[in-house]
Design an enzyme around this catalytic site. Structure first.
Site, PDB file in Angstrom:
ATOM      1  N   LYS A  81     -12.249  -1.739   7.985  1.00 56.77           N
ATOM      2  CA  LYS A  81     -11.531  -2.681   8.838  1.00 56.77           C
ATOM      3  C   LYS A  81     -11.870  -2.466  10.312  1.00 56.77           C
ATOM      4  CE  LYS A  81      -7.762  -3.369   5.538  1.00 56.77           C
ATOM      5  NZ  LYS A  81      -8.340  -2.663   4.392  1.00 56.77           N
ATOM      6  N   ASP A 121      -1.314   6.673   6.586  1.00 52.49           N
ATOM      7  CA  ASP A 121      -2.414   5.811   6.171  1.00 52.49           C
ATOM      8  C   ASP A 121      -2.650   4.835   7.320  1.00 52.49           C
ATOM      9  OD1 ASP A 121      -4.121   3.926   5.132  1.00 52.49           O
ATOM     10  OD2 ASP A 121      -2.891   3.429   3.395  1.00 52.49           O
ATOM     11  N   TRP A 136       0.826  -1.215   0.000  1.00 53.91           N
ATOM     12  CA  TRP A 136       0.000   0.000   0.000  1.00 53.91           C
ATOM     13  C   TRP A 136       0.855   1.258   0.000  1.00 53.91           C
ATOM     14  CZ3 TRP A 136      -4.298  -1.418  -1.766  1.00 53.91           C
ATOM     15  CH2 TRP A 136      -4.825  -2.670  -1.443  1.00 53.91           C
TER      16      TRP A 136
END
Length: 359
Positions: free
Chosen positions: A196, A172, A102
C-alpha cells in the site's frame, strides 16, 4: 496508453518515478548485467540493496537502535500468527482492539495459539469510529495490546494511540505506515504489508523491540521465530529480492520528497479534497466513518441510492478511474489515496464527483 487513475485498496499505485527507475535498471542493475531477480541474494550487490532499504526505513521512521527491522514474507496475515507465537507467553492474554475485519482476523488467529480476547470494539456501530482511548484498559494478565492503525474497508484511522501502557503495544500498520511521522518508541512491535505505502506485494516489514525477542521460544518453527530473521539480516532463506529492491526505491522516493512529514502534508491535502466534496454535497455523498475517525488513506462513502452508485461507478470506469468500488460490508465507494497516488489524480476524481452530482 495513459496511466490509470489508480484508487485500488491494495496492491495499488507505485510512484511513477520508481517504476521508471526500475525500468531503466531492469536489464542491468548497477553494472552487474543482471536484473535484481537474477542475482544471488548472497551477492554483494543484493546485500547492499537489503542494507540500504533497512537504513532508509530507519531514517524515515526515526527507528531507535534498540529495534530490529525485518523483511519477511507472508503478508500481514502471517503476522496474525507470528505475533502470538512469539509474544503470547503462557498464562498471559493477547488483547485485541477490534476496529474492522483485519483486527477480527488477527484475533481469530491468536485464539488458535493461546488465550486472546477483545479489549475494546466498535463492531456494534459497523466500525464507523475508533474506540475512545479511555475505554481501552488492558487486563493485568495482558501479554500485549494489538491495534490496527488504519482500516481499509471502513475508512477509519487512529489519530492518537494508547500511551503509558504497562504492556507492549503491537500495531498492524499495513495500510498507513509512512503516511505520517510516528513515534516508534511507543510500540513494542509494528508490522506492515508493503503493498500500500511501501512497495509491491510479497514483502512485509516488521519493526520489533529487541528485548521482546527474548519471549520467542526455542520450540518455535525456525521460519516463524523472529530471532531467525533478526540474527540473519532477513537473509536466512531466499528473500523476495525484487520486492526488497522496489521497497528500497520507494523509500528513496519518499526521502527525496522530504520524508514522513512531507508525505503527511500531501496526504492531508488529498484527503481534504474528497472529504470536503462529501460534506458539501448536501447528502448526495455520505461518508461512512465518523469525522473524528476519518482515514487519510481510505475514503469510504455511499451515494443516496443504489442506482446512483451503479451509475457513478460505471461512468468512473469509463473515465479511467479504477478501484473505486466499496467493500461489500460497507457498500458504496472507496477511494484509496496512499502515498503514491498523485494529488492531480485526486483532483480529477473530485472534479468528476462534482460533475456527476450536478448532473
Amino acid at each position: 496508453m495513459e496511466r490509470a487513475f489508480n484508487f485500488n485498496a491494495g496492491p495499488t499505485a507505485l510512484p511513477e518515478a520508481v517504476l521508471k527507475k526500475a525500468e531503466k535498471e531492469w536489464m542491468n542493475y548497477n553494472g552487474t548485467g543482471m536484473n535484481v531477480m537474477e542475482m544471488s541474494h548472497r551477492s554483494k550487490p543484493f546485500e547492499e540493496i537489503n542494507n540500504q532499504a533497512n537504513s532508509l526505513l530507519r531514517k524515515l521512521l526515526n527507528i531507535p537502535d534498540d529495534y530490529e527491522v525485518l523483511f519477511l514474507q507472508g503478508g500481514a496475515s502471517l503476522q496474525f500468527t507470528m505475533v502470538p507465537m512469539n509474544l503470547l507467553e503462557e498464562g498471559k492474554t493477547g488483547q485485541y482492539v477490534l476496529t474492522g475485519a483485519w483486527s477480527e482476523k488477527a484475533l481469530k488467529e491468536a485464539k488458535k495459539i493461546g488465550h486472546a480476547e477483545v479489549a475494546a470494539s466498535t463492531k456494534d456501530g459497523n466500525y464507523k469510529a475508533i474506540p475512545s482511548l479511555d475505554s481501552i484498559q488492558p487486563s493485568k494478565d495482558a501479554a500485549y495490546l494489538h491495534i490496527t492503525t488504519n482500516n481499509t474497508i471502513f475508512g477509519t484511522q487512529w489519530h492518537s494511540t494508547p500511551e503509558n501502557l504497562e504492556v507492549p503495544l503491537v500495531a498492524d500498520m499495513s495500510s498507513d505506515i509512512l503516511c505520517r511521522p510516528i513515534d516508534v518508541s511507543k510500540f513494542g512491535l509494528i508490522y506492515a504489508g508493503a503493498q500500500k505505502n511501501l512497495g509491491p506485494s510479497g514483502i512485509t516489514v516488521v519493526i520489533v523491540k529487541k528485548d521482546l525477542l527474548e519471549r520467542s521460544k526455542d520450540s518455535l518453527p525456525t521460519m516463524l521465530d523472529y530471532r531467525t530473521h533478526a540474527n540473519n539480516s532477513s537473509l536466512y532463506n531466499t528473500p523476495p529480492t525484487l520486492a526488497i529492491y522496489l521497497l528500497k526505491l520507494v523509500l528513496e522516493w519518499a526521502d527525496s520528497l522530504g520524508g514522513a512529514a512531507a508525505l503527511e502534508k500531501i496526504n492531508r491535502e488529498k484527503a481534504a479534497l474528497i472529504y470536503n466534496e462529501i460534506d458539501e454535497s448536501g447528502g448526495f455523498y455520505n461518508g461512512h466513518a465518523e469525522k473524528d475517525s476519518r482515514s487519510l488513506m481510505n475514503v469510504t462513502f455511499t451515494l443516496n441510492s443504489q442506482e446512483a452508485t451503479d451509475a457513478f461507478l460505471a461512468e468512473a470506469k469509463e473515465r479511467g478511474f479504477t478501484g473505486l468500488n466499496g467493500h461489500r460490508s460497507v457498500g458504496g465507494c472507496r477511494a484509496s489515496i496512499y502515498n503514491a497516488v498523485p494529488i492531480e489524480h485526486v483532483e480529477k476524481l473530485v472534479q468528476f464527483m462534482k460533475e456527476f452530482r450536478t448532473r
